[in-house]
Design an enzyme around this catalytic site. Sequence first.
Site, PDB file in Angstrom:
ATOM      1  N   ASP A 280     -42.906  20.120  82.344  1.00 45.20           N
ATOM      2  CA  ASP A 280     -42.585  19.487  83.725  1.00 45.20           C
ATOM      3  C   ASP A 280     -41.215  18.703  82.577  1.00 45.20           C
ATOM      4  O   ASP A 280     -40.758  18.501  81.590  1.00 45.20           O
ATOM      5  CB  ASP A 280     -43.330  18.306  84.489  1.00 45.20           C
ATOM      6  CG  ASP A 280     -42.708  18.597  85.779  1.00 45.20           C
ATOM      7  OD1 ASP A 280     -41.558  18.768  86.095  1.00 45.20           O
ATOM      8  OD2 ASP A 280     -43.378  19.351  86.621  1.00 45.20           O
TER       9      ASP A 280
ATOM     10  N   HIS B 181     -38.700  20.312  81.486  1.00 40.06           N
ATOM     11  CA  HIS B 181     -37.852  20.503  82.417  1.00 40.06           C
ATOM     12  C   HIS B 181     -36.339  19.365  81.810  1.00 40.06           C
ATOM     13  O   HIS B 181     -35.487  19.380  82.913  1.00 40.06           O
ATOM     14  CB  HIS B 181     -38.256  20.428  84.080  1.00 40.06           C
ATOM     15  CG  HIS B 181     -38.695  21.851  84.669  1.00 40.06           C
ATOM     16  ND1 HIS B 181     -40.114  21.113  85.463  1.00 40.06           N
ATOM     17  CD2 HIS B 181     -39.509  22.485  83.799  1.00 40.06           C
ATOM     18  CE1 HIS B 181     -40.797  22.495  85.403  1.00 40.06           C
ATOM     19  NE2 HIS B 181     -40.780  23.435  84.927  1.00 40.06           N
TER      20      HIS B 181
END
Length: 462
Positions: free
Chosen positions: A278, A301
């Site tokens: 993430d 991310h």
Amino acid sequence: MALTRLLLPISILWFCFYSSHTILQKDPLLICVNGDPGFDQRAYPTYFGPILDEFSSIMGFEPSILSLERFNPVGGPETSPDTDISVDDFGARGDGTDDTKAFEKAWKDACSSGSVLIVPENKNYLLKQITFSGPCKSDLRVKIRGTIEASSDQSDWVGHNRKRWIEFEDISNLTLEGGGTSNGNGETWWDSSCKRKKSLPCKSAPTALTFRSCKNLIVSDLSIKDSQKMHLSFDKCQDVIASNLMVTAPEHSPNTDGIHITGTQRIHVMNSVIGTGDDCISIESGSKMVIATNITCGPGHGISIGSLGDRNSEAHVSGVLVDGGNLFDTTNGLRIKTWQGGSGSAKNIKFQNIVMHNVTNPIIIDQYYCDSKDPCPEQESAVKVSNVAYMNIRGTSASEVAVKFDCSKSSPCQGYIVGNINLVGNGGKETTMSCSNIVQGLLREGLSTFLFMKRRVHECSY
């Protein structure tokens, strides 16, 4: 020597803010105007004046604001006695059996005496959910030299707080260091996540290390791996240095943010390597004066502000500087993400000196963020995004659109500088910039300024 070593990060922290502010005052597009004789900053005084004033209000504070109280020789807190205690002294075995009770006893002793608490090297200590609470008697140092592991059996969390594994709360003047490892053993949690298996119900999972309501905090020289959910969270903390951290989890491990910052003021994350499933760094509501320097990110991310405004909430983030770093194969690079229906603001933000390596969305503002199984409804209100600068960002984009500003129709983005952006596709392919709903001017009047691939950009619409 010890005092000098501890003062160094504070000096770096002040230098980063001061140098960024000084350069921006002199010429916010100093780097990018080389080779572009058609651009003259002086032609846009009404634009640059307000944004410089806004940045000055955040970056122009006195150095004393950034000084941790423990380093103040006049009237500072009592220093810790030169005494070491080991968790082994309280019955910890480090052989895979449950050492939670021994750690609780060791903490109680160290907190009341100010001793240095040691987690010995070459041992694996199994801990169930545990909270280390303050206030403590004096400055406190914890040296993790070995490995701390979480139980992989989810039944061990019955009757405990499933949202946190190891928590430090209400502590001032804490240093956590030592070169050791925290292993969340998160595989079983990832396998039962609704993000991985859509048919499963969504349940909470623990954050590996949480610091809540802590002041004058240093976290350094640690490896944090395979967390059940987020790896490291700073919640409502003040005056924090997080440095020389290695945060890792597989690319497809769900919701495993590297460093999560929420409600925290005056924090510097530096010289760290983060690769997870993430966000490498996520900055959420209530955070002010956040600096991240020399960050290596990937997989993951990217570096994100948000998400903000979910469930029609009010959110505020201001005074963010991301300066220096490399992003490798991330799905996003530098991202601001907000939900429809929210309110509040994200403002006075600067990203600079970043290198992208095959990043899918190198620069993105997404004000229609929707992390939901069902489509998100159209809503009028939105978090206001304003006074944002992107400077000296280069590298390769995995997508044709390297810069995308998808701002809210009802609350357009306002006050942007984009300069010296040199992002090409793999193989040297040309990339493009896309933007919508950006106010043509800052607060009053003037032109928003975009320099992309050394060209002026005019097609941003509102």
